[in-house]
Design a protein around this motif. Structure first.
Motif, PDB file in Angstrom:
ATOM      1  N   ALA A  51      11.555   7.982  -9.824  1.00  0.00           N
ATOM      2  CA  ALA A  51      10.348   7.531  -9.104  1.00  0.00           C
ATOM      3  C   ALA A  51       9.096   8.339  -9.416  1.00  0.00           C
ATOM      4  CB  ALA A  51      10.607   7.544  -7.596  1.00  0.00           C
ATOM      5  N   GLN A  52       8.863   8.575 -10.689  1.00  0.00           N
ATOM      6  CA  GLN A  52       7.624   9.206 -11.137  1.00  0.00           C
ATOM      7  C   GLN A  52       6.903   8.236 -12.059  1.00  0.00           C
ATOM      8  OE1 GLN A  52       6.573  12.185 -10.008  1.00  0.00           O
ATOM      9  NE2 GLN A  52       8.426  12.370  -8.759  1.00  0.00           N
ATOM     10  N   SER A  53       5.645   8.522 -12.345  1.00  0.00           N
ATOM     11  CA  SER A  53       4.881   7.653 -13.226  1.00  0.00           C
ATOM     12  C   SER A  53       5.585   7.519 -14.574  1.00  0.00           C
ATOM     13  CB  SER A  53       3.471   8.222 -13.420  1.00  0.00           C
ATOM     14  OG  SER A  53       2.728   7.423 -14.295  1.00  0.00           O
ATOM     15  N   GLY A  54       5.773   6.291 -15.025  1.00  0.00           N
ATOM     16  CA  GLY A  54       6.430   6.058 -16.294  1.00  0.00           C
ATOM     17  C   GLY A  54       7.938   6.115 -16.233  1.00  0.00           C
ATOM     18  N   GLU A  55       8.475   6.248 -15.031  1.00  0.00           N
ATOM     19  CA  GLU A  55       9.927   6.329 -14.856  1.00  0.00           C
ATOM     20  C   GLU A  55      10.404   5.188 -13.956  1.00  0.00           C
ATOM     21  OE1 GLU A  55      11.824   8.407 -16.330  1.00  0.00           O
ATOM     22  OE2 GLU A  55      10.629  10.159 -16.854  1.00  0.00           O
ATOM     23  N   PRO A  56      11.683   4.848 -14.057  1.00  0.00           N
ATOM     24  CA  PRO A  56      12.230   3.894 -13.088  1.00  0.00           C
ATOM     25  C   PRO A  56      12.352   4.564 -11.723  1.00  0.00           C
ATOM     26  CG  PRO A  56      13.999   4.810 -14.405  1.00  0.00           C
ATOM     27  CD  PRO A  56      12.717   5.334 -14.994  1.00  0.00           C
ATOM     28  N   GLU A  57      12.635   3.776 -10.683  1.00  0.00           N
ATOM     29  CA  GLU A  57      12.883   4.389  -9.383  1.00  0.00           C
ATOM     30  C   GLU A  57      14.109   5.294  -9.453  1.00  0.00           C
ATOM     31  OE1 GLU A  57       9.882   3.155  -8.895  1.00  0.00           O
ATOM     32  OE2 GLU A  57      10.780   1.173  -8.794  1.00  0.00           O
ATOM     33  N   GLY A  58      15.066   4.908 -10.272  1.00  0.00           N
ATOM     34  CA  GLY A  58      16.248   5.754 -10.410  1.00  0.00           C
ATOM     35  C   GLY A  58      17.281   5.117 -11.321  1.00  0.00           C
ATOM     36  N   THR A  87       0.834  -1.212   0.000  1.00  0.00           N
ATOM     37  CA  THR A  87       0.000   0.000   0.000  1.00  0.00           C
ATOM     38  C   THR A  87       0.863   1.255   0.000  1.00  0.00           C
ATOM     39  OG1 THR A  87      -1.656  -1.213   1.284  1.00  0.00           O
ATOM     40  CG2 THR A  87      -1.904   1.181   1.159  1.00  0.00           C
ATOM     41  N   PHE A  88       2.078   1.136   0.529  1.00  0.00           N
ATOM     42  CA  PHE A  88       2.997   2.278   0.589  1.00  0.00           C
ATOM     43  C   PHE A  88       4.285   1.918  -0.167  1.00  0.00           C
ATOM     44  CE2 PHE A  88       0.485   2.111   4.524  1.00  0.00           C
ATOM     45  CZ  PHE A  88      -0.184   3.322   4.452  1.00  0.00           C
ATOM     46  N   ASN A  89       4.142   1.669  -1.465  1.00  0.00           N
ATOM     47  CA  ASN A  89       5.274   1.179  -2.253  1.00  0.00           C
ATOM     48  C   ASN A  89       6.418   2.185  -2.339  1.00  0.00           C
ATOM     49  OD1 ASN A  89       3.249   2.564  -3.955  1.00  0.00           O
ATOM     50  ND2 ASN A  89       4.750   2.284  -5.576  1.00  0.00           N
ATOM     51  N   LYS A  90       6.123   3.460  -2.121  1.00  0.00           N
ATOM     52  CA  LYS A  90       7.174   4.481  -2.193  1.00  0.00           C
ATOM     53  C   LYS A  90       8.230   4.273  -1.109  1.00  0.00           C
ATOM     54  CE  LYS A  90       5.661   6.963  -5.657  1.00  0.00           C
ATOM     55  NZ  LYS A  90       6.450   7.057  -6.911  1.00  0.00           N
ATOM     56  N   ARG A  91       7.846   3.627  -0.025  1.00  0.00           N
ATOM     57  CA  ARG A  91       8.801   3.405   1.068  1.00  0.00           C
ATOM     58  C   ARG A  91       9.917   2.461   0.622  1.00  0.00           C
ATOM     59  NH1 ARG A  91       4.526   2.630   6.143  1.00  0.00           N
ATOM     60  NH2 ARG A  91       3.719   4.776   6.118  1.00  0.00           N
ATOM     61  N   LEU A  92       9.552   1.377  -0.036  1.00  0.00           N
ATOM     62  CA  LEU A  92      10.577   0.454  -0.529  1.00  0.00           C
ATOM     63  C   LEU A  92      11.458   1.134  -1.562  1.00  0.00           C
ATOM     64  CD1 LEU A  92      11.851  -2.355  -0.643  1.00  0.00           C
ATOM     65  CD2 LEU A  92      10.161  -2.975  -2.383  1.00  0.00           C
ATOM     66  N   GLU A  93      10.857   1.933  -2.432  1.00  0.00           N
ATOM     67  CA  GLU A  93      11.630   2.644  -3.449  1.00  0.00           C
ATOM     68  C   GLU A  93      12.699   3.517  -2.807  1.00  0.00           C
ATOM     69  OE1 GLU A  93       8.723   4.806  -5.656  1.00  0.00           O
ATOM     70  OE2 GLU A  93       7.677   3.003  -6.370  1.00  0.00           O
ATOM     71  N   TYR A 118      29.886   1.920 -15.477  1.00  0.00           N
ATOM     72  CA  TYR A 118      28.629   1.339 -15.941  1.00  0.00           C
ATOM     73  C   TYR A 118      27.496   1.979 -15.161  1.00  0.00           C
ATOM     74  CZ  TYR A 118      28.790  -1.558 -11.681  1.00  0.00           C
ATOM     75  OH  TYR A 118      28.846  -1.991 -10.378  1.00  0.00           O
ATOM     76  N   SER A 119      26.288   1.799 -15.649  1.00  0.00           N
ATOM     77  CA  SER A 119      25.108   2.314 -14.953  1.00  0.00           C
ATOM     78  C   SER A 119      23.979   1.301 -15.091  1.00  0.00           C
ATOM     79  CB  SER A 119      24.674   3.667 -15.523  1.00  0.00           C
ATOM     80  OG  SER A 119      24.268   3.529 -16.878  1.00  0.00           O
ATOM     81  N   PHE A 120      22.998   1.404 -14.220  1.00  0.00           N
ATOM     82  CA  PHE A 120      21.830   0.537 -14.329  1.00  0.00           C
ATOM     83  C   PHE A 120      20.595   1.255 -13.812  1.00  0.00           C
ATOM     84  CE2 PHE A 120      23.921  -0.474 -10.303  1.00  0.00           C
ATOM     85  CZ  PHE A 120      22.893  -0.491  -9.374  1.00  0.00           C
ATOM     86  N   SER A 121      19.492   0.993 -14.485  1.00  0.00           N
ATOM     87  CA  SER A 121      18.211   1.464 -13.972  1.00  0.00           C
ATOM     88  C   SER A 121      17.765   0.490 -12.883  1.00  0.00           C
ATOM     89  CB  SER A 121      17.176   1.519 -15.095  1.00  0.00           C
ATOM     90  OG  SER A 121      16.957   0.221 -15.627  1.00  0.00           O
ATOM     91  N   PHE A 122      16.987   0.973 -11.945  1.00  0.00           N
ATOM     92  CA  PHE A 122      16.475   0.065 -10.917  1.00  0.00           C
ATOM     93  C   PHE A 122      15.022   0.366 -10.614  1.00  0.00           C
ATOM     94  CE2 PHE A 122      18.411   3.604  -8.644  1.00  0.00           C
ATOM     95  CZ  PHE A 122      17.517   3.898  -7.630  1.00  0.00           C
ATOM     96  N   ASP A 123      14.282  -0.689 -10.388  1.00  0.00           N
ATOM     97  CA  ASP A 123      12.867  -0.603 -10.042  1.00  0.00           C
ATOM     98  C   ASP A 123      12.623  -1.474  -8.819  1.00  0.00           C
ATOM     99  OD1 ASP A 123      11.087   0.715 -12.454  1.00  0.00           O
ATOM    100  OD2 ASP A 123      12.936  -0.182 -13.218  1.00  0.00           O
ATOM    101  N   ALA A 124      11.677  -1.071  -7.987  1.00  0.00           N
ATOM    102  CA  ALA A 124      11.345  -1.815  -6.774  1.00  0.00           C
ATOM    103  C   ALA A 124       9.861  -2.141  -6.781  1.00  0.00           C
ATOM    104  CB  ALA A 124      11.697  -0.992  -5.537  1.00  0.00           C
ATOM    105  N   LYS A 125       9.541  -3.369  -6.410  1.00  0.00           N
ATOM    106  CA  LYS A 125       8.151  -3.815  -6.394  1.00  0.00           C
ATOM    107  C   LYS A 125       7.847  -4.460  -5.047  1.00  0.00           C
ATOM    108  CE  LYS A 125       4.064  -4.851  -7.908  1.00  0.00           C
ATOM    109  NZ  LYS A 125       3.035  -3.796  -8.132  1.00  0.00           N
TER     110      LYS A 125
END
Length: 218
Positions: free
Chosen positions: A39-46, A15-21, A69-76
């Motif tokens: 961490a916006q709609s349509g964007e990765p967390e970072g 319910t509070f997915n922003k916390r994990l992000e 190197y770099s990597f995008s990251f997403d949290a679910k």
């Protein structure tokens, strides 16, 4: 250690997915990455970038100081122990990586279902890592010292959560054997030298104390 505990706590707060992000961003910063939060709609967390020295990359007009190197990251986050395949948009994760011209893509979740998800991660070159395994990397860092960002890149070439877990297991064993000078030992060495040396301590003096007083190779 506090961040590692927060990962375990927030991974199920769907319910509070922003916390994990937010905690994942903090975890990657602690590991030594330069993190750009989105961490916006349509964007990765970072986007996380590794800047070991040398970077082994040539600068250009658009990026005068490129990372190694770099990597995008997403949290679910998920209230379940395993995030269902349908709840993780791997197409979006891959798109985030490609749009930001990142080298790799990392997705963090409490767990991953067997079968189709692993196949799709392999097809799209996405690294699935559990929040628990990310927390273990933080614990290794706190106990044994920094993980080389060059070494960390190895896990980003793995696309099966079981292989990712095995890599984390192996790294912990290697660091335990190789890293004798833990933070605890370092602080004990400073305490042993208190009042006996000038204000400025050389590395060789601390190393000698570790060997003689604490019986630890350094």
């Amino acid at each position: 250690m506090h961040i590692a505990r927060l990962l375990l706590q927030t991974q199920h707060e769907s319910t509070f997915n922003k916390r994990l992000e937010a905690v994942v961003s903090d975890a990657l910063r602690y590991l030594g990455f330069d993190v750009r939060d989105l961490a916006q709609s349509g964007e990765p967390e970072g986007i996380a970038s590794a800047f070991p020295s040398p970077t082994q990359r040539s600068p250009n007009n658009d990026n005068p100081t490129p990372p190694l190197y770099s990597f995008s990251f997403d949290a679910k986050s998920s209230k379940h122990e395993v995030a269902k395949t349908g709840n993780i948009s791997l197409d979006a994760v891959a798109e985030h990586r490609d749009r930001y011209d990142a080298d790799h893509a990392l997705v963090i979740a409490p767990g991953f279902s067997e079968g189709a998800l692993t196949v799709r991660c392999e097809q799209q070159k996405i690294t699935p890592m559990t929040a628990h395994d990310l927390g273990r990397l933080l614990e290794y860092t706190a106990e044994y010292g920094a993980i080389s960002l060059v070494k960390f890149r190895e896990v980003l070439f793995l696309h099966d959560p079981n292989k990712v877990r095995e890599w984390v297991d192996t790294l912990g064993g290697v660091m335990k054997v190789q890293r004798n000078l833990t933070m605890d030992i370092f602080l004990k060495a400073l305490d042993a030298l208190k009042g006996e040396v000038p204000d400025v301590l050389s590395a060789s003096t601390i190393a000698l104390t570790c060997r003689r007083e604490l019986k630890v190779a350094s």
